[in-house]
Motif scaffolding. Structure first.
Motif, PDB file in Angstrom:
ATOM      1  N   THR A  56       0.793  -1.179   0.024  1.00  0.00           N
ATOM      2  CA  THR A  56      -0.097  -0.105  -0.110  1.00  0.00           C
ATOM      3  C   THR A  56       0.900   1.245   0.001  1.00  0.00           C
ATOM      4  O   THR A  56       1.778   1.367   0.640  1.00  0.00           O
ATOM      5  N   ALA A  57       0.482   2.057  -0.930  1.00  0.00           N
ATOM      6  CA  ALA A  57       1.422   3.356  -1.133  1.00  0.00           C
ATOM      7  C   ALA A  57       0.983   4.190   0.143  1.00  0.00           C
ATOM      8  O   ALA A  57      -0.088   4.433   0.745  1.00  0.00           O
ATOM      9  N   TYR A  58       2.152   4.819   0.886  1.00  0.00           N
ATOM     10  CA  TYR A  58       2.235   5.278   2.160  1.00  0.00           C
ATOM     11  C   TYR A  58       3.124   6.654   2.094  1.00  0.00           C
ATOM     12  O   TYR A  58       4.348   6.531   1.597  1.00  0.00           O
ATOM     13  N   GLY A  59       2.467   7.785   2.286  1.00  0.00           N
ATOM     14  CA  GLY A  59       3.107   9.033   2.525  1.00  0.00           C
ATOM     15  C   GLY A  59       3.015   9.505   0.903  1.00  0.00           C
ATOM     16  O   GLY A  59       2.685   8.932   0.220  1.00  0.00           O
ATOM     17  N   VAL A  60       3.323  10.926   1.113  1.00  0.00           N
ATOM     18  CA  VAL A  60       3.201  11.740  -0.224  1.00  0.00           C
ATOM     19  C   VAL A  60       4.672  12.441  -0.543  1.00  0.00           C
ATOM     20  O   VAL A  60       5.162  13.183   0.337  1.00  0.00           O
ATOM     21  N   LYS A  61       5.182  12.285  -1.679  1.00  0.00           N
ATOM     22  CA  LYS A  61       6.374  13.134  -1.747  1.00  0.00           C
ATOM     23  C   LYS A  61       6.125  14.452  -2.228  1.00  0.00           C
ATOM     24  O   LYS A  61       4.906  14.564  -2.707  1.00  0.00           O
ATOM     25  N   ALA A  62       6.772  15.521  -2.068  1.00  0.00           N
ATOM     26  CA  ALA A  62       6.636  16.818  -2.404  1.00  0.00           C
ATOM     27  C   ALA A  62       6.220  16.820  -3.987  1.00  0.00           C
ATOM     28  O   ALA A  62       5.509  17.755  -4.320  1.00  0.00           O
ATOM     29  N   CYS A  63       6.918  16.275  -4.720  1.00  0.00           N
ATOM     30  CA  CYS A  63       6.471  16.292  -6.276  1.00  0.00           C
ATOM     31  C   CYS A  63       5.651  15.102  -6.585  1.00  0.00           C
ATOM     32  O   CYS A  63       5.487  15.005  -8.028  1.00  0.00           O
ATOM     33  N   GLY A  64       5.075  14.563  -5.823  1.00  0.00           N
ATOM     34  CA  GLY A  64       4.111  13.564  -6.176  1.00  0.00           C
ATOM     35  C   GLY A  64       4.680  11.900  -5.950  1.00  0.00           C
ATOM     36  O   GLY A  64       5.968  11.625  -6.061  1.00  0.00           O
ATOM     37  N   GLY A  65       3.637  11.079  -5.790  1.00  0.00           N
ATOM     38  CA  GLY A  65       4.139   9.694  -5.582  1.00  0.00           C
ATOM     39  C   GLY A  65       4.223   9.567  -4.125  1.00  0.00           C
ATOM     40  O   GLY A  65       4.329  10.541  -3.333  1.00  0.00           O
ATOM     41  N   PRO A  66       4.275   8.089  -3.847  1.00  0.00           N
ATOM     42  CA  PRO A  66       4.361   7.679  -2.416  1.00  0.00           C
ATOM     43  C   PRO A  66       5.836   7.697  -2.038  1.00  0.00           C
ATOM     44  O   PRO A  66       6.696   7.468  -2.870  1.00  0.00           O
ATOM     45  N   VAL A  67       6.027   8.050  -0.739  1.00  0.00           N
ATOM     46  CA  VAL A  67       7.343   8.002  -0.075  1.00  0.00           C
ATOM     47  C   VAL A  67       7.801   6.569  -0.033  1.00  0.00           C
ATOM     48  O   VAL A  67       8.847   6.086  -0.243  1.00  0.00           O
TER      49      VAL A  67
END
Length: 125
Positions: A56-67
């Motif tokens: 499961t995708a978790y967190g959000v990078k500043a420029c998009g996408g999961p951490v």
């Protein structure tokens, strides 16, 4: 009682989304830490079959996408888990905006997971 507290906590975080611009980055980060602890407490990786394993995708990078991707089994309260992850990701996006965060913009590829020796694990990536 624990479920009532969780519902009230989640409502505080998500129901007040219009108010998120007035919250400090430290307040948002504190909320993220509380939810992260709850997610890690409930996370289960034990499995009997490959169909039980998820990334499961978790967190959000500043420029998009999961951490990152959380590796877990579906042998837990998935509705609660999904709500917590969604709330965490929304707070992470708000934190990034509030702090004008930057990231490396690298793409985190969703891993392939299988049930290996009774435990959900990344395979082949």
């Amino acid at each position: 009682m624990k479920k009532i507290l969780l519902i009230l906590t989640l409502c505080f975080f998500s129901c007040g989304s219009d108010d998120s611009n007035s919250r400090t980055p430290q307040e948002i980060l504190s909320d993220m830490e509380i939810i992260d602890a709850e997610i890690n407490f409930m996370l289960i990786t034990s499995c009997d079959d490959n169909v039980e394993c998820r990334a499961t995708a978790y967190g959000v990078k500043a420029c998009g996408g999961p951490v990152e991707y959380l590796i877990h089994s579906t042998n837990m309260d998935m509705d609660r888990f999904n709500l917590l992850v969604e709330t965490y990701n929304e707070l992470n996006a708000a934190y990034n905006e509030a702090t004008s965060a930057i990231s490396d913009c690298s793409l985190e590829v969703q891993p392939t997971v299988d049930c290996v020796s009774g435990d959900c694990q990344v395979v082949g990536n």
